[in-house]
Design a protein around this motif. Structure first.
Motif, PDB file in Angstrom:
ATOM      1  N   LEU A 188      13.949  40.174  18.184  1.00 29.96           N
ATOM      2  CA  LEU A 188      14.031  41.328  19.069  1.00 29.96           C
ATOM      3  C   LEU A 188      12.716  42.094  19.016  1.00 29.96           C
ATOM      4  O   LEU A 188      12.285  42.510  17.943  1.00 29.96           O
ATOM      5  CB  LEU A 188      15.173  42.247  18.646  1.00 29.96           C
ATOM      6  N   GLU A 189      12.093  42.259  20.160  1.00 30.11           N
ATOM      7  CA  GLU A 189      10.837  43.012  20.240  1.00 30.11           C
ATOM      8  C   GLU A 189      11.109  44.351  20.923  1.00 30.11           C
ATOM      9  O   GLU A 189      11.614  44.393  22.048  1.00 30.11           O
ATOM     10  CB  GLU A 189       9.792  42.247  21.039  1.00 30.11           C
ATOM     11  N   PHE A 190      10.758  45.435  20.245  1.00 27.16           N
ATOM     12  CA  PHE A 190      10.943  46.765  20.803  1.00 27.16           C
ATOM     13  C   PHE A 190       9.589  47.440  20.961  1.00 27.16           C
ATOM     14  O   PHE A 190       8.872  47.659  19.982  1.00 27.16           O
ATOM     15  CB  PHE A 190      11.862  47.597  19.905  1.00 27.16           C
ATOM     16  N   LYS A 191       9.250  47.769  22.204  1.00 28.90           N
ATOM     17  CA  LYS A 191       7.976  48.423  22.485  1.00 28.90           C
ATOM     18  C   LYS A 191       8.090  49.917  22.146  1.00 28.90           C
ATOM     19  O   LYS A 191       9.026  50.596  22.562  1.00 28.90           O
ATOM     20  CB  LYS A 191       7.609  48.257  23.959  1.00 28.90           C
ATOM     21  N   THR A 192       7.125  50.401  21.387  1.00 27.23           N
ATOM     22  CA  THR A 192       7.159  51.798  20.944  1.00 27.23           C
ATOM     23  C   THR A 192       5.733  52.282  20.735  1.00 27.23           C
ATOM     24  O   THR A 192       4.772  51.615  21.149  1.00 27.23           O
ATOM     25  CB  THR A 192       8.003  51.929  19.659  1.00 27.23           C
ATOM     26  N   TYR A 193       5.576  53.427  20.076  1.00 26.84           N
ATOM     27  CA  TYR A 193       4.240  54.004  19.900  1.00 26.84           C
ATOM     28  C   TYR A 193       4.267  54.973  18.728  1.00 26.84           C
ATOM     29  O   TYR A 193       5.145  55.841  18.645  1.00 26.84           O
ATOM     30  CB  TYR A 193       3.842  54.759  21.168  1.00 26.84           C
ATOM     31  N   ARG A 194       3.326  54.815  17.825  1.00 31.10           N
ATOM     32  CA  ARG A 194       3.225  55.783  16.730  1.00 31.10           C
ATOM     33  C   ARG A 194       2.433  56.990  17.219  1.00 31.10           C
ATOM     34  O   ARG A 194       1.383  56.842  17.836  1.00 31.10           O
ATOM     35  CB  ARG A 194       2.566  55.157  15.503  1.00 31.10           C
ATOM     36  N   HIS A 195       2.942  58.177  16.936  1.00 34.33           N
ATOM     37  CA  HIS A 195       2.276  59.386  17.403  1.00 34.33           C
ATOM     38  C   HIS A 195       1.022  59.695  16.610  1.00 34.33           C
ATOM     39  O   HIS A 195       0.093  60.329  17.132  1.00 34.33           O
ATOM     40  CB  HIS A 195       3.227  60.584  17.308  1.00 34.33           C
ATOM     41  N   ARG A 196       0.979  59.264  15.365  1.00 38.30           N
ATOM     42  CA  ARG A 196      -0.156  59.560  14.493  1.00 38.30           C
ATOM     43  C   ARG A 196      -1.076  58.335  14.405  1.00 38.30           C
ATOM     44  O   ARG A 196      -0.814  57.294  15.008  1.00 38.30           O
ATOM     45  CB  ARG A 196       0.351  59.929  13.102  1.00 38.30           C
ATOM     46  N   GLY A 197      -2.117  58.463  13.619  1.00 36.63           N
ATOM     47  CA  GLY A 197      -3.004  57.327  13.400  1.00 36.63           C
ATOM     48  C   GLY A 197      -2.334  56.270  12.544  1.00 36.63           C
ATOM     49  O   GLY A 197      -1.177  56.417  12.138  1.00 36.63           O
ATOM     50  N   HIS A 198      -3.040  55.194  12.271  1.00 40.40           N
ATOM     51  CA  HIS A 198      -2.467  54.114  11.458  1.00 40.40           C
ATOM     52  C   HIS A 198      -1.994  54.657  10.121  1.00 40.40           C
ATOM     53  O   HIS A 198      -0.901  54.357   9.659  1.00 40.40           O
ATOM     54  CB  HIS A 198      -3.496  53.014  11.242  1.00 40.40           C
ATOM     55  N   PHE A 199      -2.822  55.451   9.475  1.00 37.26           N
ATOM     56  CA  PHE A 199      -2.449  56.155   8.251  1.00 37.26           C
ATOM     57  C   PHE A 199      -2.774  57.626   8.451  1.00 37.26           C
ATOM     58  O   PHE A 199      -3.529  57.993   9.359  1.00 37.26           O
ATOM     59  CB  PHE A 199      -3.192  55.599   7.033  1.00 37.26           C
ATOM     60  N   GLU A 200      -2.180  58.482   7.635  1.00 38.66           N
ATOM     61  CA  GLU A 200      -2.431  59.905   7.785  1.00 38.66           C
ATOM     62  C   GLU A 200      -3.886  60.195   7.402  1.00 38.66           C
ATOM     63  O   GLU A 200      -4.332  59.874   6.298  1.00 38.66           O
ATOM     64  CB  GLU A 200      -1.473  60.700   6.901  1.00 38.66           C
ATOM     65  N   GLY A 201      -4.605  60.778   8.340  1.00 38.74           N
ATOM     66  CA  GLY A 201      -6.037  61.003   8.174  1.00 38.74           C
ATOM     67  C   GLY A 201      -6.858  60.164   9.139  1.00 38.74           C
ATOM     68  O   GLY A 201      -8.035  60.459   9.377  1.00 38.74           O
ATOM     69  N   ASP A 202      -6.243  59.140   9.726  1.00 42.07           N
ATOM     70  CA  ASP A 202      -6.900  58.320  10.744  1.00 42.07           C
ATOM     71  C   ASP A 202      -6.884  59.094  12.067  1.00 42.07           C
ATOM     72  O   ASP A 202      -5.805  59.385  12.594  1.00 42.07           O
ATOM     73  CB  ASP A 202      -6.139  56.998  10.886  1.00 42.07           C
ATOM     74  N   PRO A 203      -8.045  59.427  12.635  1.00 37.16           N
ATOM     75  CA  PRO A 203      -8.073  60.211  13.874  1.00 37.16           C
ATOM     76  C   PRO A 203      -7.629  59.423  15.102  1.00 37.16           C
ATOM     77  O   PRO A 203      -7.379  59.995  16.162  1.00 37.16           O
ATOM     78  CB  PRO A 203      -9.537  60.637  13.988  1.00 37.16           C
ATOM     79  N   ALA A 204      -7.522  58.110  14.972  1.00 33.06           N
ATOM     80  CA  ALA A 204      -7.049  57.239  16.063  1.00 33.06           C
ATOM     81  C   ALA A 204      -7.868  57.418  17.335  1.00 33.06           C
ATOM     82  O   ALA A 204      -7.317  57.387  18.442  1.00 33.06           O
ATOM     83  CB  ALA A 204      -5.563  57.475  16.328  1.00 33.06           C
ATOM     84  N   ALA A 205      -9.169  57.575  17.183  1.00 27.90           N
ATOM     85  CA  ALA A 205     -10.045  57.760  18.344  1.00 27.90           C
ATOM     86  C   ALA A 205     -10.141  56.503  19.194  1.00 27.90           C
ATOM     87  O   ALA A 205     -10.659  56.552  20.318  1.00 27.90           O
ATOM     88  CB  ALA A 205     -11.438  58.168  17.856  1.00 27.90           C
ATOM     89  N   TYR A 206      -9.654  55.397  18.708  1.00 30.25           N
ATOM     90  CA  TYR A 206      -9.694  54.132  19.435  1.00 30.25           C
ATOM     91  C   TYR A 206      -8.632  54.066  20.542  1.00 30.25           C
ATOM     92  O   TYR A 206      -8.622  53.146  21.347  1.00 30.25           O
ATOM     93  CB  TYR A 206      -9.484  52.956  18.466  1.00 30.25           C
ATOM     94  N   ARG A 207      -7.725  55.041  20.586  1.00 28.09           N
ATOM     95  CA  ARG A 207      -6.678  55.030  21.599  1.00 28.09           C
ATOM     96  C   ARG A 207      -7.057  55.957  22.752  1.00 28.09           C
ATOM     97  O   ARG A 207      -7.414  57.114  22.535  1.00 28.09           O
ATOM     98  CB  ARG A 207      -5.338  55.470  21.003  1.00 28.09           C
ATOM     99  N   PRO A 208      -6.960  55.476  23.990  1.00 22.77           N
ATOM    100  CA  PRO A 208      -7.298  56.322  25.144  1.00 22.77           C
ATOM    101  C   PRO A 208      -6.393  57.549  25.213  1.00 22.77           C
ATOM    102  O   PRO A 208      -5.181  57.454  24.987  1.00 22.77           O
ATOM    103  CB  PRO A 208      -7.054  55.398  26.347  1.00 22.77           C
ATOM    104  N   ALA A 209      -6.962  58.698  25.546  1.00 22.87           N
ATOM    105  CA  ALA A 209      -6.211  59.950  25.583  1.00 22.87           C
ATOM    106  C   ALA A 209      -5.063  59.886  26.581  1.00 22.87           C
ATOM    107  O   ALA A 209      -3.958  60.385  26.314  1.00 22.87           O
ATOM    108  CB  ALA A 209      -7.144  61.107  25.935  1.00 22.87           C
ATOM    109  N   GLU A 210      -5.288  59.240  27.731  1.00 23.97           N
ATOM    110  CA  GLU A 210      -4.230  59.163  28.734  1.00 23.97           C
ATOM    111  C   GLU A 210      -3.072  58.280  28.264  1.00 23.97           C
ATOM    112  O   GLU A 210      -1.909  58.529  28.604  1.00 23.97           O
ATOM    113  CB  GLU A 210      -4.777  58.637  30.064  1.00 23.97           C
ATOM    114  N   GLU A 211      -3.388  57.273  27.446  1.00 31.28           N
ATOM    115  CA  GLU A 211      -2.333  56.415  26.890  1.00 31.28           C
ATOM    116  C   GLU A 211      -1.465  57.217  25.917  1.00 31.28           C
ATOM    117  O   GLU A 211      -0.228  57.142  25.968  1.00 31.28           O
ATOM    118  CB  GLU A 211      -2.962  55.227  26.168  1.00 31.28           C
TER     119      GLU A 211
END
Length: 321
Positions: free
Chosen positions: A226-249
């Motif tokens: 079973l594959e469930f599409k989702t999204y983590r609101h934070r970075g990979h780990f706490e402290g990761d700014p996740a700048a690699y993700r587009p703002a609109e996404e």
């Protein structure tokens, strides 16, 4: 439905609390928060009994809470205290509770696949109708253990439900860059396993798909993917700014937050009113405060216990000598 909402709130507030104390330097190691993915753990575990098994990941707090884990013991483990689930020696990525079938979170990507298969084989060998649920991320399906696990589970018709939490990123690498397929469920065809891709932010969709897979497994028909599409609101780990993700996404996925989505449904269907939901949130806040008080009031493990309650070949060799 109310219980699902309560557990989703419990996970969200536990993670927000853990993130806040980690940022203050009060939690050692790393924490990988489950915020945004709560519907998957809750929808899946709502189908399970205490004696069913789950294997978890580095982002495992949500799975443990959804399976019925004790918040006090979890928080104490995060704080590295001797009253924690693993006596303060495992930390965020290594929480386990064998009595609840929680075979452990795991800091090694893809390490849970074959553990889940082993648990499924155990149930089959012992003649029980227990099932084993394996939670894992999209990037771990590129690892050999994933394919080994699906193959063996299929060949032996083991009662294993493989639950892929596809949050679209393997650390900082988008799925588009690490896989040539869009839907991970396609990989089940190579092992003659039924599979589905569904909305992981819809707790009811998760519940229904896992329910069908659990019924199939309990009846001896074998595994499902079973594959469930989702999204983590934070970075990979706490402290990761996740700048690699587009703002609109990020903005688009935040609109699909599974908790407000469930709140709207409960209110629209008059299953609960605003006061009732607020009462649940307040009760969960009180639970978290109790967990914090328990953790902060507990002692760190004594140095002399550093090799107790753990196992390694070197320690066993020394003991035998």
């Amino acid at each position: 439905m109310i219980e699902m909402y309560t557990k989703m709130q419990r996970i969200r507030k536990f993670e927000e609390t853990a993130g806040a104390f980690f940022s203050e330097g009060k939690i050692p190691g790393f924490v990988h928060l489950y915020i945004g993915e709560e519907a998957i753990a809750v929808g899946a575990c709502a189908n399970l009994r205490d004696d069913d098994f789950i294997t978890s990941t580095h982002r495992g707090h949500g799975h443990i809470v959804a399976k019925g884990g004790n918040l006090k013991l979890m928080m104490a483990e995060l704080f590295g205290r001797e009253t924690g689930y693993c006596k303060g020696k495992g930390g965020s990525m290594h929480i386990a509770d064998a009595e609840l079938g929680i075979l452990g979170a795991n800091g090694i990507v893809g390490a849970g696949h074959n553990i889940a298969v082993g648990a499924g084989w155990s149930a089959q060998y012992r003649g029980t109708d227990q099932v084993s649920v394996c939670f894992f991320g999209d990037a771990s399906t590129n690892i050999g253990s994933f394919h080994e696990a699906l193959n063996l589970a299929s060949v032996w018709k083991l009662p294993v439900i493989f639950v892929c939490e596809n949050n679209l990123y393997g650390i900082s690498v988008s799925q588009e860059r690490h896989q040539a397929i869009k839907d991970i469920s396609l990989r089940a065809a190579g092992y003659n396993i039924p599979a589905v891709t569904a909305d992981g932010n819809d707790v009811f969709a998760v519940y229904e798909h896992v329910k069908a897979a659990v019924e199939r497994a309990r009846s001896g028909l074998g595994p499902s993917l079973l594959e469930f599409k989702t999204y983590r609101h934070r970075g990979h780990f706490e402290g990761d700014p996740a700048a690699y993700r587009p703002a609109e996404e990020v903005e688009e996925w935040l609109k699909r937050d599974p908790i407000p989505k469930l709140e709207r449904y409960l209110l629209d269907q008059k299953i609960a009113d605003a006061q009732g939901l607020e009462k649940i949130r307040s009760e969960v806040d009180a639970e978290l405060q109790e967990a914090l008080d328990f953790a902060s009031g507990s002692q760190v493990p004594a140095i002399g216990t550093s090799v107790e309650n753990i196992y390694s070949d070197l320690i066993e060799e020394a003991r035998v000598r």
